[in-house]
Write an enzyme that holds these catalytic residues in place. Sequence first.
Site, PDB file in Angstrom:
ATOM      1  N   LYS A  53       0.838  -1.204   0.000  1.00 44.57           N
ATOM      2  CA  LYS A  53       0.000   0.000   0.000  1.00 44.57           C
ATOM      3  C   LYS A  53       0.872   1.254   0.000  1.00 44.57           C
ATOM      4  O   LYS A  53       0.569   2.229  -0.684  1.00 44.57           O
ATOM      5  CB  LYS A  53      -0.923  -0.005   1.226  1.00 44.57           C
ATOM      6  CG  LYS A  53      -2.091  -0.970   1.061  1.00 44.57           C
ATOM      7  CD  LYS A  53      -2.825  -1.238   2.360  1.00 44.57           C
ATOM      8  CE  LYS A  53      -3.817  -2.379   2.166  1.00 44.57           C
ATOM      9  NZ  LYS A  53      -4.322  -2.949   3.412  1.00 44.57           N
ATOM     10  N   GLN A  97      -5.320  -2.050   9.695  1.00 53.17           N
ATOM     11  CA  GLN A  97      -4.992  -3.319   9.038  1.00 53.17           C
ATOM     12  C   GLN A  97      -5.450  -4.493   9.900  1.00 53.17           C
ATOM     13  O   GLN A  97      -5.134  -4.570  11.075  1.00 53.17           O
ATOM     14  CB  GLN A  97      -3.465  -3.377   8.807  1.00 53.17           C
ATOM     15  CG  GLN A  97      -2.987  -4.586   8.061  1.00 53.17           C
ATOM     16  CD  GLN A  97      -3.449  -4.608   6.607  1.00 53.17           C
ATOM     17  OE1 GLN A  97      -3.329  -3.627   5.877  1.00 53.17           O
ATOM     18  NE2 GLN A  97      -4.001  -5.726   6.184  1.00 53.17           N
ATOM     19  N   ASP A 120     -11.691   2.290   3.954  1.00 56.77           N
ATOM     20  CA  ASP A 120     -11.915   0.849   3.771  1.00 56.77           C
ATOM     21  C   ASP A 120     -13.407   0.528   3.708  1.00 56.77           C
ATOM     22  O   ASP A 120     -13.786  -0.591   3.366  1.00 56.77           O
ATOM     23  CB  ASP A 120     -11.291   0.076   4.946  1.00 56.77           C
ATOM     24  CG  ASP A 120     -10.077  -0.725   4.510  1.00 56.77           C
ATOM     25  OD1 ASP A 120      -9.900  -0.915   3.297  1.00 56.77           O
ATOM     26  OD2 ASP A 120      -9.323  -1.168   5.397  1.00 56.77           O
TER      27      ASP A 120
END
Length: 283
Positions: A53, A97, A120
């Site tokens: 990322k 994460q 997200d």
Amino acid sequence: MSNILDGKEVAKKVKLELKEEVEKLKLEKTIIPKLAVIMVGNNPASQIYIRNKSKVCEEIGIEFEEYLLDETTTQEELLSLIDKLNKNKEINGILLQSPIPMNLDINEAFKRISPEKDVDGFNPENVGKLTLGQKGFVSCTPYGIIRILKEYNIEIEGKNAVIIGRSNIVGKPMLQCLLNKNATVTVCHSKTKDLEEITRRADIIVVAIGKRNFLKENMVKDGVVVIDVGINRDDEGKVKGDVDFENVSKKASYITPVPGGVGPMTIAMLMANVVKATKEQNK
Ligand code: NAD
């Protein structure tokens, strides 16, 4: 033999478009989008995902900030960091994460991320908006799948779509995305009976279960469109999907490879969400 849905190529195109948008934001508004990534503990797979990322952020011109928290971090400490990032005007997107240690409540953490910075799409407000067909942040993997289908002009409306896997990050938001595009959607999972009977009727199949070679040739009809979300390792450590690619590709009209299918699209759409968040916060 089927056509390959080349996620790497489509992701390249999406990233190029985003790079231009980021340059424009810098030039016209002197704004540089910034993504904050929180990782708790040191899961090796998560470390690789975060590195990827950060590389893509750099490619596009998005600033990237990493917050690495110790395995022993408490829920209060995690929530307090999220609060701090929510308030920080320089941060446009926040990503937690997963997985995080078992003693922490990930749902509470997702809920705490400001919906405006929830790139997200895991905050219940954004999940609710997707369900209601309203604008918000869409979970990156389903979002990427919809984009790749669009790029190859694959019709969704009126089609029988079957999703295998009902996770909160892929299966469930995928259901909403396909439903919002007027497909007739069936969601299958580990307790589904006569799975083959369902998958054989599908025009579009999305497999997201994490079991190598799960979807076999006898489970699909000729001309099916197959989207393979799975990430598994074979005996030699090579990355493989959930689909028996070699045999299913003989029947499918279109199929995503692993690697090079859904994976690159997921990261590209995360970047799209960061750019979108930045623009909306600076309207
Ligand atoms: P998960 O691991 O949380 O859950 C697995 C799902 O599969 C469950 O809903 C379960 O009911 C279903 N399942 C398990 N065995 C089954 C069976 N025999 N028949 C039918 N359904 C069955 O799911 P996840 O987090 O969505 O991950 C699934 C896979 O997708 C993993 O391999 C993961 O690494 C991968 N993944 C890839 C990306 C990407 O960007 N490419 C993104 C997210 C997840």
